[in-house]
Design an enzyme around this catalytic site. Structure first.
Site, PDB file in Angstrom:
ATOM      1  CG  ASN A 162      -1.696   1.249   1.421  1.00 45.50           C
ATOM      2  OD1 ASN A 162      -1.759   2.071   0.500  1.00 45.50           O
ATOM      3  ND2 ASN A 162      -2.303   1.417   2.590  1.00 45.50           N
TER       4      ASN A 162
ATOM      5  CD  GLU B 165      -3.750  -2.335   7.197  1.00 39.79           C
ATOM      6  OE1 GLU B 165      -2.660  -2.610   6.690  1.00 39.79           O
ATOM      7  OE2 GLU B 165      -4.345  -1.281   6.977  1.00 39.79           O
TER       8      GLU B 165
ATOM      9  N   GLY C 113       2.065   2.474  10.736  1.00 38.41           N
ATOM     10  CA  GLY C 113       3.034   3.556  10.570  1.00 38.41           C
ATOM     11  C   GLY C 113       3.695   3.990  11.868  1.00 38.41           C
TER      12      GLY C 113
HETATM   13  P1  PGA Z   1       2.531   0.376   7.659  1.00 42.34           P
HETATM   14  O1  PGA Z   1       1.093   0.584   6.950  1.00 42.34           O
HETATM   15  O2  PGA Z   1       3.068  -0.938   7.140  1.00 42.34           O
HETATM   16  O3  PGA Z   1       3.332   1.562   7.221  1.00 42.34           O
HETATM   17  O4  PGA Z   1       2.291   0.328   9.117  1.00 42.34           O
HETATM   18  C1  PGA Z   1       0.221  -0.492   6.721  1.00 42.34           C
HETATM   19  C2  PGA Z   1      -1.050   0.015   6.090  1.00 42.34           C
HETATM   20  O5  PGA Z   1      -1.494   1.118   6.454  1.00 42.34           O
HETATM   21  O6  PGA Z   1      -1.646  -0.653   5.233  1.00 42.34           O
END
Ligand code: PGA
Length: 252
Positions: A9, A168, A174
């Site tokens: 993503n 998630e 993030g």
């Molecule tokens: P991240 O994001 O791997 O940067 O934590 C995952 C997502 O939001 O799909």
């Protein structure tokens, strides 16, 4: 057999030159991996066409990050399923927590987007997950079951045979804070059990991805859990070596 998947993503990152560099680094390595893992990148709308060209004759599918619930009409700034079809998209993320939180997308709207995607033969990657407050209040499973119920009530449980779910936890996105493999496994198992009450076959075949700070150094232990079928990867999908290592970790 349940399909395994690694999807990137990219969020609102990249430009023409960087995208090309990233994909040119990833494509040869992923082409060596086993055929029963599905790879995909979900890219910003303006890059669908150029990324579609770069992904031709590769084992990486193209996805978008959002879609309108409407077919067409006076919806300034929106992008329809038919438009995504025009650019060879196979997947679209719906209900990402950033859309739910920053753009006020409700469970009902997410369900409508999911249905629109499936009408256009796109496979929705339906994101669910709890905030830190909800986890601390002990209502994680309830929140996720509500997010899922909004979809299964409108679209039917069988629709999940043409969808992917991504768990998630919002507090892990993030932030560098990953759910522990056991924490993630517990929720994945509860998602599968909740669906099994309606259809054991659908639950058994359903691909459930984990997302939230998946990196090369934690992917293997997450993917080793029995109900984790792969990952939805944000930040690490922008770094070729990370994305390749995560893909290899699922392929082992
Ligand atoms: P991240 O994001 O791997 O940067 O934590 C995952 C997502 O939001 O799909």
């Amino acid at each position: 057999m349940r399909k395994k998947m690694v999807a990137g993503n990219w969020k609102m990152h990249g430009n023409l030159a960087e995208n090309e560099q990233l994909l040119n680094a990833i494509i040869p390595s992923l082409s060596e991996l086993r055929a029963n893992v599905q790879f995909a990148v979900c890219v910003p709308f303006p890059y669908l066409s150029s990324v579609q060209n770069l992904l031709q004759h590769t084992n990486i599918a193209l996805g978008a990050q959002n879609v309108s619930q409407f077919d067409k009409g006076a919806y300034t700034g929106e992008v329809s399923v038919a438009m995504l079809n025009d650019f060879g998209c196979s997947y679209v993320i719906v209900g990402h927590s950033e859309r739910r939180m920053l753009y006020g997308e409700s469970n009902a709207l997410v369900a409508d987007k999911y249905i629109a995607a499936q009408h256009g033969k796109l496979i929705p990657i339906l994101c669910v997950g709890e905030t830190l407050e909800q986890r601390e209040a002990g209502i994680t499973e309830q929140v996720i079951q509500e997010q899922l119920r909004a979809v299964t009530e409108k679209a039917g449980v069988d629709s999940l045979s043409k969808a992917v779910i991504a768990y998630e936890p919002v507090w892990a996105i993030g932030t560098g804070k990953t759910a522990s493999p056991q924490q993630a496994q517990d929720i994945h198992a509860s998602i599968r059990q909740g669906i099994a009450i309606q259809s054991a076959d659908v639950a058994d075949e359903l691909t459930i991805l984990y997302g939230g700070s998946v990196k090369a150094n934690n992917a293997s232990e997450l993917f080793a859990m029995p109900d984790i079928d792969g990952g939805l990867i944000g930040g690490a999908s922008l770094i070729a070596d990370e994305f390749i290592a995560i893909s290899r970790a699922l392929n082992n």
